[in-house]
Design a protein around this motif. Structure first.
Motif, PDB file in Angstrom:
ATOM      1  N   GLY A   1      14.545   5.252  -9.966  1.00  0.00           N
ATOM      2  CA  GLY A   1      15.386   4.778 -11.052  1.00  0.00           C
ATOM      3  C   GLY A   1      15.041   5.401 -12.389  1.00  0.00           C
ATOM      4  O   GLY A   1      14.166   6.259 -12.502  1.00  0.00           O
ATOM      5  N   PRO A   2      15.730   4.987 -13.441  1.00  0.00           N
ATOM      6  CA  PRO A   2      15.573   5.604 -14.770  1.00  0.00           C
ATOM      7  C   PRO A   2      14.146   5.578 -15.305  1.00  0.00           C
ATOM      8  O   PRO A   2      13.671   6.569 -15.862  1.00  0.00           O
ATOM      9  N   GLU A   3      13.454   4.446 -15.148  1.00  0.00           N
ATOM     10  CA  GLU A   3      12.093   4.354 -15.674  1.00  0.00           C
ATOM     11  C   GLU A   3      11.143   5.289 -14.936  1.00  0.00           C
ATOM     12  O   GLU A   3      10.333   5.988 -15.548  1.00  0.00           O
ATOM     13  N   GLY A   4      11.251   5.293 -13.623  1.00  0.00           N
ATOM     14  CA  GLY A   4      10.391   6.164 -12.838  1.00  0.00           C
ATOM     15  C   GLY A   4      10.664   7.627 -13.123  1.00  0.00           C
ATOM     16  O   GLY A   4       9.729   8.432 -13.263  1.00  0.00           O
ATOM     17  N   GLN A   5      11.936   7.988 -13.218  1.00  0.00           N
ATOM     18  CA  GLN A   5      12.290   9.373 -13.496  1.00  0.00           C
ATOM     19  C   GLN A   5      11.804   9.816 -14.875  1.00  0.00           C
ATOM     20  O   GLN A   5      11.418  10.971 -15.071  1.00  0.00           O
ATOM     21  N   ALA A   6      11.780   8.892 -15.828  1.00  0.00           N
ATOM     22  CA  ALA A   6      11.289   9.229 -17.166  1.00  0.00           C
ATOM     23  C   ALA A   6       9.789   9.496 -17.141  1.00  0.00           C
ATOM     24  O   ALA A   6       9.299  10.437 -17.786  1.00  0.00           O
ATOM     25  N   VAL A   7       9.049   8.687 -16.397  1.00  0.00           N
ATOM     26  CA  VAL A   7       7.594   8.889 -16.272  1.00  0.00           C
ATOM     27  C   VAL A   7       7.309  10.227 -15.597  1.00  0.00           C
ATOM     28  O   VAL A   7       6.431  10.994 -16.013  1.00  0.00           O
ATOM     29  N   LEU A   8       8.037  10.540 -14.536  1.00  0.00           N
ATOM     30  CA  LEU A   8       7.846  11.791 -13.815  1.00  0.00           C
ATOM     31  C   LEU A   8       8.195  13.000 -14.696  1.00  0.00           C
ATOM     32  O   LEU A   8       7.475  14.006 -14.706  1.00  0.00           O
ATOM     33  N   ALA A   9       9.290  12.900 -15.426  1.00  0.00           N
ATOM     34  CA  ALA A   9       9.702  13.998 -16.292  1.00  0.00           C
ATOM     35  C   ALA A   9       8.676  14.258 -17.387  1.00  0.00           C
ATOM     36  O   ALA A   9       8.391  15.425 -17.718  1.00  0.00           O
ATOM     37  N   LYS A  10       8.108  13.203 -17.929  1.00  0.00           N
ATOM     38  CA  LYS A  10       7.092  13.346 -18.978  1.00  0.00           C
ATOM     39  C   LYS A  10       5.875  14.098 -18.450  1.00  0.00           C
ATOM     40  O   LYS A  10       5.220  14.856 -19.181  1.00  0.00           O
ATOM     41  N   ALA A  11       5.585  13.933 -17.160  1.00  0.00           N
ATOM     42  CA  ALA A  11       4.424  14.596 -16.553  1.00  0.00           C
ATOM     43  C   ALA A  11       4.733  16.043 -16.149  1.00  0.00           C
ATOM     44  O   ALA A  11       3.822  16.775 -15.756  1.00  0.00           O
ATOM     45  N   GLY A  12       5.993  16.447 -16.231  1.00  0.00           N
ATOM     46  CA  GLY A  12       6.362  17.817 -15.910  1.00  0.00           C
ATOM     47  C   GLY A  12       7.118  18.009 -14.609  1.00  0.00           C
ATOM     48  O   GLY A  12       7.474  19.135 -14.249  1.00  0.00           O
TER      49      GLY A  12
ATOM     50  N   THR B   1       0.860  -1.184   0.000  1.00  0.00           N
ATOM     51  CA  THR B   1       0.000   0.000   0.000  1.00  0.00           C
ATOM     52  C   THR B   1       0.889   1.225   0.000  1.00  0.00           C
ATOM     53  O   THR B   1       1.792   1.355   0.830  1.00  0.00           O
ATOM     54  N   VAL B   2       0.634   2.117  -0.942  1.00  0.00           N
ATOM     55  CA  VAL B   2       1.431   3.328  -1.090  1.00  0.00           C
ATOM     56  C   VAL B   2       0.571   4.546  -0.783  1.00  0.00           C
ATOM     57  O   VAL B   2      -0.456   4.765  -1.430  1.00  0.00           O
ATOM     58  N   PHE B   3       0.969   5.317   0.221  1.00  0.00           N
ATOM     59  CA  PHE B   3       0.348   6.607   0.520  1.00  0.00           C
ATOM     60  C   PHE B   3       1.117   7.662  -0.269  1.00  0.00           C
ATOM     61  O   PHE B   3       2.325   7.818  -0.066  1.00  0.00           O
ATOM     62  N   ALA B   4       0.422   8.376  -1.155  1.00  0.00           N
ATOM     63  CA  ALA B   4       1.123   9.327  -2.019  1.00  0.00           C
ATOM     64  C   ALA B   4       0.344  10.624  -2.172  1.00  0.00           C
ATOM     65  O   ALA B   4      -0.893  10.632  -2.182  1.00  0.00           O
ATOM     66  N   ALA B   5       1.080  11.714  -2.305  1.00  0.00           N
ATOM     67  CA  ALA B   5       0.481  13.032  -2.501  1.00  0.00           C
ATOM     68  C   ALA B   5      -0.448  13.019  -3.705  1.00  0.00           C
ATOM     69  O   ALA B   5      -0.191  12.338  -4.707  1.00  0.00           O
ATOM     70  N   ALA B   6      -1.523  13.796  -3.615  1.00  0.00           N
ATOM     71  CA  ALA B   6      -2.538  13.816  -4.671  1.00  0.00           C
ATOM     72  C   ALA B   6      -1.945  14.180  -6.028  1.00  0.00           C
ATOM     73  O   ALA B   6      -2.390  13.667  -7.067  1.00  0.00           O
ATOM     74  N   SER B   7      -0.928  15.020  -6.045  1.00  0.00           N
ATOM     75  CA  SER B   7      -0.321  15.442  -7.311  1.00  0.00           C
ATOM     76  C   SER B   7       0.440  14.317  -8.013  1.00  0.00           C
ATOM     77  O   SER B   7       0.843  14.470  -9.171  1.00  0.00           O
ATOM     78  N   LEU B   8       0.620  13.187  -7.334  1.00  0.00           N
ATOM     79  CA  LEU B   8       1.334  12.049  -7.916  1.00  0.00           C
ATOM     80  C   LEU B   8       0.391  11.008  -8.517  1.00  0.00           C
ATOM     81  O   LEU B   8       0.849   9.972  -9.008  1.00  0.00           O
ATOM     82  N   LYS B   9      -0.893  11.260  -8.498  1.00  0.00           N
ATOM     83  CA  LYS B   9      -1.854  10.222  -8.880  1.00  0.00           C
ATOM     84  C   LYS B   9      -1.601   9.661 -10.276  1.00  0.00           C
ATOM     85  O   LYS B   9      -1.553   8.446 -10.472  1.00  0.00           O
ATOM     86  N   GLY B  10      -1.434  10.535 -11.259  1.00  0.00           N
ATOM     87  CA  GLY B  10      -1.242  10.051 -12.628  1.00  0.00           C
ATOM     88  C   GLY B  10       0.038   9.264 -12.794  1.00  0.00           C
ATOM     89  O   GLY B  10       0.038   8.152 -13.340  1.00  0.00           O
ATOM     90  N   THR B  11       1.145   9.810 -12.308  1.00  0.00           N
ATOM     91  CA  THR B  11       2.440   9.156 -12.500  1.00  0.00           C
ATOM     92  C   THR B  11       2.553   7.878 -11.683  1.00  0.00           C
ATOM     93  O   THR B  11       3.047   6.858 -12.176  1.00  0.00           O
ATOM     94  N   PHE B  12       2.107   7.915 -10.454  1.00  0.00           N
ATOM     95  CA  PHE B  12       2.242   6.730  -9.614  1.00  0.00           C
ATOM     96  C   PHE B  12       1.299   5.610 -10.053  1.00  0.00           C
ATOM     97  O   PHE B  12       1.624   4.431  -9.909  1.00  0.00           O
ATOM     98  N   THR B  13       0.148   5.953 -10.568  1.00  0.00           N
ATOM     99  CA  THR B  13      -0.740   4.920 -11.102  1.00  0.00           C
ATOM    100  C   THR B  13      -0.061   4.193 -12.250  1.00  0.00           C
ATOM    101  O   THR B  13      -0.103   2.960 -12.340  1.00  0.00           O
ATOM    102  N   GLU B  14       0.597   4.955 -13.117  1.00  0.00           N
ATOM    103  CA  GLU B  14       1.337   4.354 -14.228  1.00  0.00           C
ATOM    104  C   GLU B  14       2.497   3.507 -13.714  1.00  0.00           C
ATOM    105  O   GLU B  14       2.721   2.375 -14.198  1.00  0.00           O
ATOM    106  N   LEU B  15       3.221   4.001 -12.722  1.00  0.00           N
ATOM    107  CA  LEU B  15       4.353   3.252 -12.178  1.00  0.00           C
ATOM    108  C   LEU B  15       3.884   2.006 -11.440  1.00  0.00           C
ATOM    109  O   LEU B  15       4.566   0.972 -11.452  1.00  0.00           O
ATOM    110  N   GLY B  16       2.719   2.095 -10.803  1.00  0.00           N
ATOM    111  CA  GLY B  16       2.166   0.917 -10.136  1.00  0.00           C
ATOM    112  C   GLY B  16       1.873  -0.196 -11.125  1.00  0.00           C
ATOM    113  O   GLY B  16       2.134  -1.375 -10.854  1.00  0.00           O
ATOM    114  N   GLU B  17       1.343   0.173 -12.285  1.00  0.00           N
ATOM    115  CA  GLU B  17       1.064  -0.822 -13.325  1.00  0.00           C
ATOM    116  C   GLU B  17       2.355  -1.433 -13.854  1.00  0.00           C
ATOM    117  O   GLU B  17       2.428  -2.650 -14.102  1.00  0.00           O
ATOM    118  N   MET B  18       3.378  -0.600 -14.001  1.00  0.00           N
ATOM    119  CA  MET B  18       4.679  -1.111 -14.448  1.00  0.00           C
ATOM    120  C   MET B  18       5.249  -2.079 -13.426  1.00  0.00           C
ATOM    121  O   MET B  18       5.804  -3.129 -13.785  1.00  0.00           O
TER     122      MET B  18
END
Length: 271
Positions: free
Chosen positions: A256-267, A52-69
């Motif tokens: 890591g590299p994959e996570g940082q790429a997803v975050l960078a794409k989101a701004g 279970t991951v508690f995450a800031a609301a602003s991370l919803k899009g990126t973390f949902t994608e990373l969770g699927e990965m």
């Protein structure tokens, strides 16, 4: 108590960290970001772990994608998310809520969790974010500056002061000498965005990532004072986690590299 979080490890330091992990010298406070941050590389350690991951609301899009990965790379695993304002999440953890990972939109709320003895190891800074103004599409009120938010008849919504985006707003007010009079103060940045997109406010202060995610539902108005209030995002495994390896595996993916790429794409920017 002021904490100084570690940044994502890169280059030679990452290689040294990877060697330390291979020889059994690593612990939960080692992010392994540069050496083993990909989703695939975490599969051996994290396979089958439900977290279970508690995450800031602003991370919803990126973390949902990373969770699927993470789930794809770790068959049998499942990532459950709870997205809310960082202050609310920190309070829930302090009151005994169960979680494996906490990702905050600021260091202040992470410090509260650390001081409560709820964190295993040392938090890692993984991203930064900056405020922007959002208006209805086309900017019908003609807002071009932070000071314009104080114009008569302009309905402005902000985050509450205890929320990271609210704290950042206060810093901007101090830097600019402009004291806003919002019609409401929301408990999360997504609530601010929703007020604007629903037409309940003329403008709101959100992160650049939220504005980007909203697409043509809003018009974003950048303002220079935002540079005075950049928020740094730390992530940490929690000491009560029943799946510490899986928790660390998710953190490794984010840093890591994959996570940082997803975050960078989101701004998001790097810490």
């Amino acid at each position: 108590m002021k904490m100084s979080w570690r940044r994502v490890t890169t280059g030679a330091a990452a290689a040294a960290l990877g060697l330390g992990l291979l020889t059994g010298c690593g612990s939960n406070d080692d992010s392994g970001a540069g050496a083993s941050g990909s989703a695939e590389s975490t599969s051996a350690a994290a396979s089958g772990g439900d977290i279970t991951v508690f995450a800031a609301a602003s991370l919803k899009g990126t973390f949902t994608e990373l969770g699927e990965m993470f789930e794809t790379a770790n068959p049998g695993s499942h990532v459950e998310f709870s997205f809310a304002g960082s202050s609310d999440l920190a309070a829930q953890l302090d009151q005994g809520a169960g979680a494996d990972v906490f990702a905050s939109a600021d260091t202040n709320n992470m410090t509260k969790v650390v001081d409560a003895g709820l964190v295993a190891g040392t938090p890692v800074n993984f991203a930064t974010n900056t405020l922007t103004i959002v208006t209805a599409p086309g900017n019908p009120k003609g807002i071009t500056s932070f000071a314009d938010l104080n114009r008569e008849g302009t309905l402005v919504v902000t985050c509450a002061p205890q929320v990271p985006c609210g704290s950042a707003t206060q810093k901007v007010e101090t830097a600019s000498g402009v004291d806003l009079t919002p019609v409401s103060e929301e408990s999360s940045v997504t609530d601010v965005l929703n007020k604007v997109t629903a037409g309940q406010a003329d403008a709101g202060l959100v992160y650049v990532t939220d504005a980007a995610g909203a697409g043509d539902k809003v018009t974003a108005v950048a303002f220079p004072e935002a540079a005075q209030a950049v928020n740094t995002y730390p992530i940490a495994a929690l000491s009560a986690s029943k799946q510490p390896e899986a928790a660390q595996g998710f953190i490794d993916l984010v840093t890591g590299p994959e996570g940082q790429a997803v975050l960078a794409k989101a701004g998001f920017a790097q810490p």
